[in-house]
Motif scaffolding. Sequence first.
Motif, PDB file in Angstrom:
ATOM      1  N   ASN A   1      58.792  17.030  64.588  1.00 53.32           N
ATOM      2  CA  ASN A   1      59.534  17.921  63.702  1.00 53.32           C
ATOM      3  C   ASN A   1      58.675  19.009  63.068  1.00 53.32           C
ATOM      4  N   LEU A   2      57.370  18.951  63.225  1.00 50.33           N
ATOM      5  CA  LEU A   2      56.514  19.968  62.628  1.00 50.33           C
ATOM      6  C   LEU A   2      56.880  21.362  63.125  1.00 50.33           C
TER       7      LEU A   2
ATOM      8  N   ARG B   1      59.617  23.182  65.851  1.00 49.24           N
ATOM      9  CA  ARG B   1      60.724  23.023  66.770  1.00 49.24           C
ATOM     10  C   ARG B   1      61.317  24.393  67.088  1.00 49.24           C
TER      11      ARG B   1
ATOM     12  N   THR C   1      69.847  21.899  60.367  1.00 46.80           N
ATOM     13  CA  THR C   1      69.161  21.867  59.081  1.00 46.80           C
ATOM     14  C   THR C   1      70.103  22.237  57.936  1.00 46.80           C
TER      15      THR C   1
ATOM     16  N   ARG D   1      67.913  26.955  54.709  1.00 45.74           N
ATOM     17  CA  ARG D   1      66.469  27.150  54.591  1.00 45.74           C
ATOM     18  C   ARG D   1      66.142  28.648  54.649  1.00 45.74           C
TER      19      ARG D   1
ATOM     20  N   LEU E   1      61.224  26.777  64.015  1.00 45.02           N
ATOM     21  CA  LEU E   1      61.388  26.079  62.743  1.00 45.02           C
ATOM     22  C   LEU E   1      60.093  25.356  62.410  1.00 45.02           C
TER      23      LEU E   1
ATOM     24  N   SER F   1      58.233  22.952  59.817  1.00 42.87           N
ATOM     25  CA  SER F   1      58.585  21.962  58.792  1.00 42.87           C
ATOM     26  C   SER F   1      57.312  21.303  58.272  1.00 42.87           C
TER      27      SER F   1
ATOM     28  N   ASP G   1      59.100  17.448  57.820  1.00 46.76           N
ATOM     29  CA  ASP G   1      60.394  17.274  57.169  1.00 46.76           C
ATOM     30  C   ASP G   1      61.214  18.558  57.307  1.00 46.76           C
ATOM     31  N   PRO G   2      62.257  18.575  58.148  1.00 46.67           N
ATOM     32  CA  PRO G   2      63.065  19.788  58.322  1.00 46.67           C
ATOM     33  C   PRO G   2      63.745  20.249  57.032  1.00 46.67           C
ATOM     34  N   ALA G   3      63.903  19.347  56.056  1.00 43.11           N
ATOM     35  CA  ALA G   3      64.519  19.733  54.791  1.00 43.11           C
ATOM     36  C   ALA G   3      63.629  20.695  54.019  1.00 43.11           C
ATOM     37  N   ALA G   4      62.347  20.796  54.391  1.00 40.44           N
ATOM     38  CA  ALA G   4      61.421  21.724  53.751  1.00 40.44           C
ATOM     39  C   ALA G   4      61.024  22.856  54.705  1.00 40.44           C
ATOM     40  N   GLY G   5      61.750  22.974  55.810  1.00 38.01           N
ATOM     41  CA  GLY G   5      61.366  23.923  56.851  1.00 38.01           C
ATOM     42  C   GLY G   5      61.671  25.370  56.516  1.00 38.01           C
TER      43      GLY G   5
END
Length: 213
Positions: A13-14, A16, A39, A42, A66, A68, A72-76
């Motif tokens: 996920n780092l 993508r 996501t 963002r 993307l 992250s 964490d994609p929520a912080a991407g």
Amino acid sequence: MNNAADLLRLIHNLIRLGTIAEVDHDDARVRVRSGELLTDWRPWISLRAGTTRDWDPPTVGEQVVLFSPGGDPAAGVALVGLYSDAHPAPANSGNLWRRTFPDGAVLEYDHAASHLQATLPGSAAMNTQGDVTVTTAAKLTATAAAGATINANTVINGNLTLNGNFSQPAGKTATMAGDVAFTGAVTSNGKDISSNHKHNDVQPGDGTSGDVV
């Protein structure tokens, strides 16, 4: 908990690849779809976002990367600007900068030819509080199919050739301090005042002619 599986998921996920699924222009946020992942809202990465700022929002379907932090994609954040089959490169020249728009407008500069060109399907406006100077060593050509309006005092330091009619509204005054040369008929209030007009009831000598006929 399978730590190895979690670590692989975070690493995956780092970075993508994905596409823009939705755009929120009010909050400058996007949602990115990458495989089965969609996501939350963002930010996207702009060229400048400080005291100098750019506004060039991405569009739905645009391919992005993307990033992250921590996996964490929520912080991407989305890095926009990847060409795709749906949105290919708009040029194939190493000498050309070009920006195209969905309404058909094109801005481009060819640095090999030193040529700037703008193609606009609509209108254009420039608002300035100071002077505007246009200097060209060669010919300057401006074409406006619907006409042009200049709301400013204008000084032309050079010869002026008018390939059309000249009209001055009533109540306005034309002042000419230099010599004026006319070729052709000259009229005033419908009367011919050119050099070849004739007067009635004029006697030779020091008399004054009457009205022009």
